[in-house]
Design a protein around this motif. Structure first.
Motif, mmCIF file in Angstrom:
data_model
loop_
_atom_site.group_PDB
_atom_site.id
_atom_site.type_symbol
_atom_site.label_atom_id
_atom_site.label_comp_id
_atom_site.label_asym_id
_atom_site.label_seq_id
_atom_site.Cartn_x
_atom_site.Cartn_y
_atom_site.Cartn_z
ATOM 1 N N ALA A 20 52.342 45.019 45.306
ATOM 2 C CA ALA A 20 52.679 43.547 45.428
ATOM 3 C C ALA A 20 51.853 42.615 44.540
ATOM 4 O O ALA A 20 52.019 41.352 44.482
ATOM 5 N N HIS A 21 50.783 43.262 43.733
ATOM 6 C CA HIS A 21 50.216 42.499 42.766
ATOM 7 C C HIS A 21 50.477 42.666 41.277
ATOM 8 O O HIS A 21 50.004 42.204 40.448
ATOM 9 N N GLN A 22 51.696 43.207 41.017
ATOM 10 C CA GLN A 22 52.093 43.667 39.582
ATOM 11 C C GLN A 22 52.800 42.175 38.980
ATOM 12 O O GLN A 22 53.603 41.554 39.761
ATOM 13 N N GLY A 23 52.769 42.548 37.659
ATOM 14 C CA GLY A 23 53.386 41.350 36.732
ATOM 15 C C GLY A 23 54.505 42.284 36.116
ATOM 16 O O GLY A 23 55.577 42.525 36.557
ATOM 17 N N ALA A 24 53.976 43.161 34.892
ATOM 18 C CA ALA A 24 54.868 43.946 34.355
ATOM 19 C C ALA A 24 54.959 45.310 35.230
ATOM 20 O O ALA A 24 54.129 45.619 36.109
ATOM 21 N N PRO A 25 55.976 45.924 35.230
ATOM 22 C CA PRO A 25 56.103 46.994 35.966
ATOM 23 C C PRO A 25 54.892 48.034 35.987
ATOM 24 O O PRO A 25 54.337 48.515 34.783
ATOM 25 N N GLY A 26 54.338 48.319 37.122
ATOM 26 C CA GLY A 26 53.218 49.105 37.075
ATOM 27 C C GLY A 26 51.802 48.776 36.803
ATOM 28 O O GLY A 26 50.877 49.238 36.823
ATOM 29 N N LEU A 27 51.869 47.165 36.338
ATOM 30 C CA LEU A 27 50.566 46.623 36.038
ATOM 31 C C LEU A 27 50.308 45.338 36.693
ATOM 32 O O LEU A 27 51.134 44.427 37.035
ATOM 33 N N LEU A 29 46.976 37.137 39.023
ATOM 34 C CA LEU A 29 46.035 37.713 40.351
ATOM 35 C C LEU A 29 44.810 38.138 39.887
ATOM 36 O O LEU A 29 43.953 38.330 40.619
ATOM 37 N N LEU A 30 44.726 38.861 38.529
ATOM 38 C CA LEU A 30 43.466 39.090 38.325
ATOM 39 C C LEU A 30 42.331 38.118 38.216
ATOM 40 O O LEU A 30 41.338 38.302 38.564
ATOM 41 N N ALA A 31 42.966 36.872 37.550
ATOM 42 C CA ALA A 31 41.950 35.767 37.526
ATOM 43 C C ALA A 31 41.769 35.307 38.900
ATOM 44 O O ALA A 31 40.607 34.788 39.216
ATOM 45 N N ALA A 56 41.383 37.015 41.590
ATOM 46 C CA ALA A 56 40.314 38.130 42.088
ATOM 47 C C ALA A 56 38.847 37.790 41.470
ATOM 48 O O ALA A 56 37.954 37.727 42.121
ATOM 49 N N PHE A 57 38.734 37.392 40.332
ATOM 50 C CA PHE A 57 37.584 36.971 39.492
ATOM 51 C C PHE A 57 37.062 35.913 40.144
ATOM 52 O O PHE A 57 35.996 35.433 40.629
ATOM 53 N N ASP A 58 38.074 34.594 40.327
ATOM 54 C CA ASP A 58 37.713 33.457 41.217
ATOM 55 C C ASP A 58 36.978 33.742 42.254
ATOM 56 O O ASP A 58 35.976 33.209 42.810
ATOM 57 N N GLU A 59 37.745 34.605 43.128
ATOM 58 C CA GLU A 59 37.017 35.001 44.465
ATOM 59 C C GLU A 59 35.770 35.501 44.308
ATOM 60 O O GLU A 59 34.772 35.373 45.215
ATOM 61 N N ALA A 60 35.409 36.912 43.449
ATOM 62 C CA ALA A 60 34.341 37.259 43.520
ATOM 63 C C ALA A 60 33.139 36.474 42.750
ATOM 64 O O ALA A 60 32.059 36.425 43.329
ATOM 65 N N LEU A 61 33.547 35.613 41.618
ATOM 66 C CA LEU A 61 32.415 34.651 41.372
ATOM 67 C C LEU A 61 32.064 33.572 42.484
ATOM 68 O O LEU A 61 30.899 33.250 42.533
ATOM 69 N N GLY A 62 33.267 32.935 43.306
ATOM 70 C CA GLY A 62 32.711 32.167 44.132
ATOM 71 C C GLY A 62 32.104 32.827 45.456
ATOM 72 O O GLY A 62 31.053 32.302 46.007
ATOM 73 N N SER A 63 32.278 33.956 45.708
ATOM 74 C CA SER A 63 31.424 34.991 46.749
ATOM 75 C C SER A 63 29.962 34.763 46.177
ATOM 76 O O SER A 63 29.193 34.742 46.957
ATOM 77 N N ALA A 64 29.720 35.026 44.698
ATOM 78 C CA ALA A 64 28.425 35.150 44.426
ATOM 79 C C ALA A 64 27.705 33.692 44.660
ATOM 80 O O ALA A 64 26.496 33.584 44.982
#
Length: 197
Positions: free
Chosen positions: A68-75, A80-82, A84-92
């Motif tokens: 459900a998180h893919q852009g190019a097939p299989g990647l 969505l990676l950005a 994930a980082f926004d969430e991780a940085l915000g959690s800190a």
């Protein structure tokens, strides 16, 4: 063409000292809002990011990439990676500083592909504070805490008052958040009672 890296933080800062009531190292952090796309359990296609407080000023997060998180097939999709980082940085920021803050700027460097089925191990660090500005950065390693760096990010968070959320947010969602917070407080008090009778 070589890239010239700008200094980080870009302005003089004071040390970002964690709040005295910040969770202790080793503490697994709960979901801050059940419907949050980043960490919530109720967002089916969400990231379901999980975080733990590390030593010093670090929060460790894990994000497993699904189809459900893919852009190019299989990647993984870069956006969505950005996210994930926004969430991780915000959690800190939220858990260590214990101050309401929102993302003001997020910069990501994609260094290698992140395949579906892989897990990113993200270590987010507090870098400094200047007035209402909190500077943080993170590295995301592929499939292990010591794996190769796949994505790096740095961000500026801005401390805001509660009115930021009450003015711009959905009143029903804020009511759900308040109820969830109250339930979490009761559960914490019950655990404390069991541990310290």
């Amino acid at each position: 063409m070589s890239r010239v890296s700008q200094p980080w933080p870009p302005v003089p800062v004071e040390p970002a000292v964690p709040h005295p009531k910040a969770p202790a190292p080793g503490t697994e952090l709960g979901v801050h809002f059940a419907e949050c796309f980043g960490c919530g359990d109720e967002a089916d296609a969400g990231l379901h990011l999980r975080s733990t407080v590390g030593e010093g000023q670090v929060v460790h997060s894990r994000f497993t990439v699904t189809a459900a998180h893919q852009g190019a097939p299989g990647l993984a999709h870069g956006g969505l990676l950005a996210c994930a980082f926004d969430e991780a940085l915000g959690s800190a920021v939220g858990n260590l500083m214990r101050r309401p803050a929102v993302t003001g700027k997020l910069e990501t460097d994609f260094r290698r592909p992140v395949p579906v089925g892989s897990t990113l191990f993200i270590a987010a660090r507090l870098d400094g504070i200047a007035g209402r500005k909190i500077y943080v950065s993170a590295d995301g390693r592929l499939d292990a805490e010591d794996g190769p760096i796949a994505v790096s990010a740095r961000a500026l968070f801005v401390v805001v008052g509660f009115e930021h959320f009450s003015t711009h947010g959905d009143p029903q969602a804020l009511e759900k958040l308040a109820a969830q917070h109250e339930q979490n407080q009761r559960a914490r008090a019950e655990r404390d009672w069991e541990i310290n009778p």
